[in-house]
Write a protein that holds these residues in place. Structure first.
Motif, PDB file in Angstrom:
ATOM      1  N   ASP A   1       7.950  -0.483   9.945  1.00  0.00           N
ATOM      2  CA  ASP A   1       7.819   0.642   9.657  1.00  0.00           C
ATOM      3  C   ASP A   1       8.130   1.073   8.149  1.00  0.00           C
ATOM      4  O   ASP A   1       7.864   1.405   7.950  1.00  0.00           O
ATOM      5  N   TYR A   2       9.447   0.303   8.236  1.00  0.00           N
ATOM      6  CA  TYR A   2       9.775   0.966   6.474  1.00  0.00           C
ATOM      7  C   TYR A   2       8.846  -0.021   5.468  1.00  0.00           C
ATOM      8  O   TYR A   2       8.280   0.805   4.706  1.00  0.00           O
ATOM      9  N   VAL A   3       8.320  -0.826   5.299  1.00  0.00           N
ATOM     10  CA  VAL A   3       7.499  -1.512   4.746  1.00  0.00           C
ATOM     11  C   VAL A   3       6.026  -0.802   4.724  1.00  0.00           C
ATOM     12  O   VAL A   3       5.914  -0.026   3.561  1.00  0.00           O
ATOM     13  N   PHE A   4       5.402  -0.525   6.033  1.00  0.00           N
ATOM     14  CA  PHE A   4       3.492  -0.037   5.658  1.00  0.00           C
ATOM     15  C   PHE A   4       4.494   1.544   5.645  1.00  0.00           C
ATOM     16  O   PHE A   4       3.449   1.966   5.019  1.00  0.00           O
ATOM     17  N   THR A   5       5.370   2.192   5.529  1.00  0.00           N
ATOM     18  CA  THR A   5       5.640   3.774   4.898  1.00  0.00           C
ATOM     19  C   THR A   5       5.693   3.450   3.399  1.00  0.00           C
ATOM     20  O   THR A   5       5.788   4.772   3.247  1.00  0.00           O
ATOM     21  N   THR A   6       7.131   2.269   2.852  1.00  0.00           N
ATOM     22  CA  THR A   6       6.904   2.822   1.394  1.00  0.00           C
ATOM     23  C   THR A   6       6.077   1.782   0.589  1.00  0.00           C
ATOM     24  O   THR A   6       6.216   2.120  -0.819  1.00  0.00           O
ATOM     25  N   ILE A   7       6.084   0.799   0.683  1.00  0.00           N
ATOM     26  CA  ILE A   7       5.085  -0.026  -0.175  1.00  0.00           C
ATOM     27  C   ILE A   7       3.482   0.379   0.496  1.00  0.00           C
ATOM     28  O   ILE A   7       2.726   0.264   1.599  1.00  0.00           O
ATOM     29  N   PRO A   8       2.358   1.072  -0.808  1.00  0.00           N
ATOM     30  CA  PRO A   8       1.539   1.118  -0.833  1.00  0.00           C
ATOM     31  C   PRO A   8       0.840   0.424  -0.219  1.00  0.00           C
ATOM     32  O   PRO A   8       1.041  -1.434  -0.605  1.00  0.00           O
ATOM     33  N   SER A   9      -0.667   0.566   0.552  1.00  0.00           N
ATOM     34  CA  SER A   9      -0.921  -0.207   1.659  1.00  0.00           C
ATOM     35  C   SER A   9      -1.960  -2.105  -0.028  1.00  0.00           C
ATOM     36  O   SER A   9      -2.108  -2.246   0.115  1.00  0.00           O
ATOM     37  N   ILE A  10      -1.973  -1.267  -1.433  1.00  0.00           N
ATOM     38  CA  ILE A  10      -2.865  -2.285  -2.047  1.00  0.00           C
ATOM     39  C   ILE A  10      -1.957  -3.494  -2.372  1.00  0.00           C
ATOM     40  O   ILE A  10      -2.205  -4.397  -2.464  1.00  0.00           O
ATOM     41  N   TYR A  11      -0.637  -2.760  -2.680  1.00  0.00           N
ATOM     42  CA  TYR A  11       0.402  -3.748  -2.993  1.00  0.00           C
ATOM     43  C   TYR A  11       0.588  -4.689  -1.580  1.00  0.00           C
ATOM     44  O   TYR A  11       1.105  -6.470  -1.535  1.00  0.00           O
ATOM     45  N   LEU A  12       0.111  -4.173  -0.220  1.00  0.00           N
ATOM     46  CA  LEU A  12       0.651  -5.061   0.586  1.00  0.00           C
ATOM     47  C   LEU A  12      -0.598  -6.339   0.799  1.00  0.00           C
ATOM     48  O   LEU A  12      -0.784  -7.580   1.722  1.00  0.00           O
ATOM     49  N   ILE A  13      -1.642  -5.893   0.020  1.00  0.00           N
ATOM     50  CA  ILE A  13      -3.465  -6.679   0.105  1.00  0.00           C
ATOM     51  C   ILE A  13      -2.988  -7.330  -0.585  1.00  0.00           C
ATOM     52  O   ILE A  13      -3.629  -9.337  -0.723  1.00  0.00           O
ATOM     53  N   ILE A  14      -2.807  -7.349  -1.902  1.00  0.00           N
ATOM     54  CA  ILE A  14      -2.748  -8.253  -3.001  1.00  0.00           C
ATOM     55  C   ILE A  14      -1.386  -9.347  -2.210  1.00  0.00           C
ATOM     56  O   ILE A  14      -1.794 -10.512  -2.942  1.00  0.00           O
ATOM     57  N   GLY A  15      -0.844  -8.993  -1.488  1.00  0.00           N
ATOM     58  CA  GLY A  15       0.797  -9.872  -1.048  1.00  0.00           C
ATOM     59  C   GLY A  15      -0.050 -10.941  -0.496  1.00  0.00           C
ATOM     60  O   GLY A  15       0.493 -11.734  -0.411  1.00  0.00           O
ATOM     61  N   SER A  16      -0.379 -10.048   0.608  1.00  0.00           N
ATOM     62  CA  SER A  16      -1.578 -10.652   1.594  1.00  0.00           C
ATOM     63  C   SER A  16      -2.166 -12.038   0.958  1.00  0.00           C
ATOM     64  O   SER A  16      -2.645 -13.328   1.655  1.00  0.00           O
ATOM     65  N   THR A  17      -2.508 -11.304  -0.085  1.00  0.00           N
ATOM     66  CA  THR A  17      -3.981 -12.756  -0.514  1.00  0.00           C
ATOM     67  C   THR A  17      -3.164 -14.015  -1.327  1.00  0.00           C
ATOM     68  O   THR A  17      -3.644 -14.816  -1.282  1.00  0.00           O
TER      69      THR A  17
ATOM     70  N   ARG B   1     -12.828 -13.364   2.699  1.00  0.00           N
ATOM     71  CA  ARG B   1     -11.666 -12.489   3.345  1.00  0.00           C
ATOM     72  C   ARG B   1     -10.403 -11.582   2.270  1.00  0.00           C
ATOM     73  O   ARG B   1     -10.857 -10.448   2.596  1.00  0.00           O
ATOM     74  N   MET B   2     -11.218 -11.830   0.317  1.00  0.00           N
ATOM     75  CA  MET B   2     -10.375 -11.501  -0.620  1.00  0.00           C
ATOM     76  C   MET B   2     -11.376  -9.768  -0.601  1.00  0.00           C
ATOM     77  O   MET B   2     -11.103  -8.558  -0.708  1.00  0.00           O
ATOM     78  N   VAL B   3     -12.975 -10.284  -0.391  1.00  0.00           N
ATOM     79  CA  VAL B   3     -13.469  -8.977  -0.456  1.00  0.00           C
ATOM     80  C   VAL B   3     -13.372  -7.771   0.480  1.00  0.00           C
ATOM     81  O   VAL B   3     -13.346  -6.564   1.076  1.00  0.00           O
ATOM     82  N   GLY B   4     -13.386  -8.868   1.901  1.00  0.00           N
ATOM     83  CA  GLY B   4     -13.411  -8.591   3.168  1.00  0.00           C
ATOM     84  C   GLY B   4     -11.546  -7.563   3.919  1.00  0.00           C
ATOM     85  O   GLY B   4     -12.507  -5.954   4.148  1.00  0.00           O
ATOM     86  N   LYS B   5     -10.981  -8.019   2.839  1.00  0.00           N
ATOM     87  CA  LYS B   5      -9.805  -6.619   2.574  1.00  0.00           C
ATOM     88  C   LYS B   5     -10.248  -5.927   1.516  1.00  0.00           C
ATOM     89  O   LYS B   5      -9.282  -4.506   2.536  1.00  0.00           O
ATOM     90  N   ILE B   6     -10.759  -5.870   0.981  1.00  0.00           N
ATOM     91  CA  ILE B   6     -11.116  -4.562  -0.142  1.00  0.00           C
ATOM     92  C   ILE B   6     -11.680  -3.448   0.930  1.00  0.00           C
ATOM     93  O   ILE B   6     -11.332  -2.212   0.835  1.00  0.00           O
ATOM     94  N   VAL B   7     -13.107  -4.205   1.486  1.00  0.00           N
ATOM     95  CA  VAL B   7     -13.314  -3.059   1.609  1.00  0.00           C
ATOM     96  C   VAL B   7     -12.968  -2.557   3.116  1.00  0.00           C
ATOM     97  O   VAL B   7     -13.229  -1.392   2.321  1.00  0.00           O
ATOM     98  N   LEU B   8     -12.598  -3.590   3.285  1.00  0.00           N
ATOM     99  CA  LEU B   8     -12.299  -2.613   5.250  1.00  0.00           C
ATOM    100  C   LEU B   8     -10.492  -2.168   5.381  1.00  0.00           C
ATOM    101  O   LEU B   8     -10.363  -1.387   5.856  1.00  0.00           O
ATOM    102  N   SER B   9      -9.160  -2.147   4.192  1.00  0.00           N
ATOM    103  CA  SER B   9      -8.708  -1.260   3.948  1.00  0.00           C
ATOM    104  C   SER B   9      -8.443   0.254   3.666  1.00  0.00           C
ATOM    105  O   SER B   9      -7.683   0.486   4.170  1.00  0.00           O
ATOM    106  N   ASN B  10      -9.953   0.470   3.193  1.00  0.00           N
ATOM    107  CA  ASN B  10     -10.556   1.597   3.224  1.00  0.00           C
ATOM    108  C   ASN B  10     -11.074   2.232   4.323  1.00  0.00           C
ATOM    109  O   ASN B  10     -10.620   4.035   4.273  1.00  0.00           O
ATOM    110  N   THR B  11     -10.854   1.663   5.162  1.00  0.00           N
ATOM    111  CA  THR B  11     -11.589   2.397   6.460  1.00  0.00           C
ATOM    112  C   THR B  11     -10.407   2.073   7.474  1.00  0.00           C
ATOM    113  O   THR B  11     -10.442   2.637   8.579  1.00  0.00           O
ATOM    114  N   ILE B  12      -9.848   0.713   7.625  1.00  0.00           N
ATOM    115  CA  ILE B  12      -8.970  -0.050   8.531  1.00  0.00           C
ATOM    116  C   ILE B  12      -7.532   0.330   7.797  1.00  0.00           C
ATOM    117  O   ILE B  12      -7.158  -0.377   6.440  1.00  0.00           O
ATOM    118  N   ASP B  13      -6.608   0.333   8.775  1.00  0.00           N
ATOM    119  CA  ASP B  13      -5.238   0.396   8.906  1.00  0.00           C
ATOM    120  C   ASP B  13      -4.687  -0.814   8.407  1.00  0.00           C
ATOM    121  O   ASP B  13      -4.984  -1.979   8.840  1.00  0.00           O
TER     122      ASP B  13
END
Length: 171
Positions: free
Chosen positions: A9-25, A124-136
């Motif tokens: 909960d802490y990670v998902f509420t404090t770290i902006p999702s773009i950083y999570l996407i970059i990190g997972s990529t 995967r990168m394109v999918g994450k960028i596109v889908l991150s706008n509509t999916i948590d």
């Protein structure tokens, strides 16, 4: 379990999702590099069925992520991710071939495998960028795990079938 939920909960509420996407990529790029390196080294050693079977078993422990609400995925998205994974696995099954040397089975090196891995990375990168706008972001992580598992499991089953067929020709 409660402490892990608090951390998530802490990670998902404090770290902006773009950083999570970059990190997972970045993690995916590192894992892709490791997989390709391992595959290149594997072609120099005889392969055994255990080396084919174990990776999906080890990866299956990742299913524990679905114990946490942030990663749960609706059934329609499970189906979509699974179908895409199965489709991608067809390319891996096709490009994974074996050869017999000195009565032992070896995996053949394949330039197509690297091209497919890089293609999957881009998709995967394109999918994450596109889908991150509509999916948590947590749900998206769950979807990509399902996609990866749905790709690796049929690929390894296909590899095992090819391996067993060649193994019979040796004996």
């Amino acid at each position: 379990m409660h402490k892990i939920q608090e951390l998530i909960d802490y990670v998902f509420t404090t770290i902006p999702s773009i950083y999570l996407i970059i990190g997972s990529t970045v993690i995916f790029v590192v894992m892709t590099t490791i997989v390709y390196t391992m595959r290149a080294k594997a072609s120099n050693k005889p392969i055994v069925a255990k080396k084919i079977i174990l990776p999906p078993l080890f990866m299956s422990t990742g299913m524990f992520m679905f114990l946490f609400d942030e990663f749960r995925v609706p059934w329609t998205q499970v189906l979509e991710a699974s179908l895409v994974g199965i489709l991608f696995s067809a390319f891996l099954i096709y490009t994974t071939t074996f050869e017999i040397k000195n009565n032992r089975i070896y995996m053949k090196k394949s330039k197509a495998f690297l091209i497919i891995l890089l293609g999957l990375l881009v998709i995967r990168m394109v999918g994450k960028i596109v889908l991150s706008n509509t999916i948590d972001i947590g749900e998206l992580g769950g979807m990509f795990f399902i996609l990866a598992f749905s790709m690796i499991l049929p690929w390894r089953i296909g590899m095992l079938a090819k391996f067993k067929k060649l193994e019979k020709s040796i004996v």
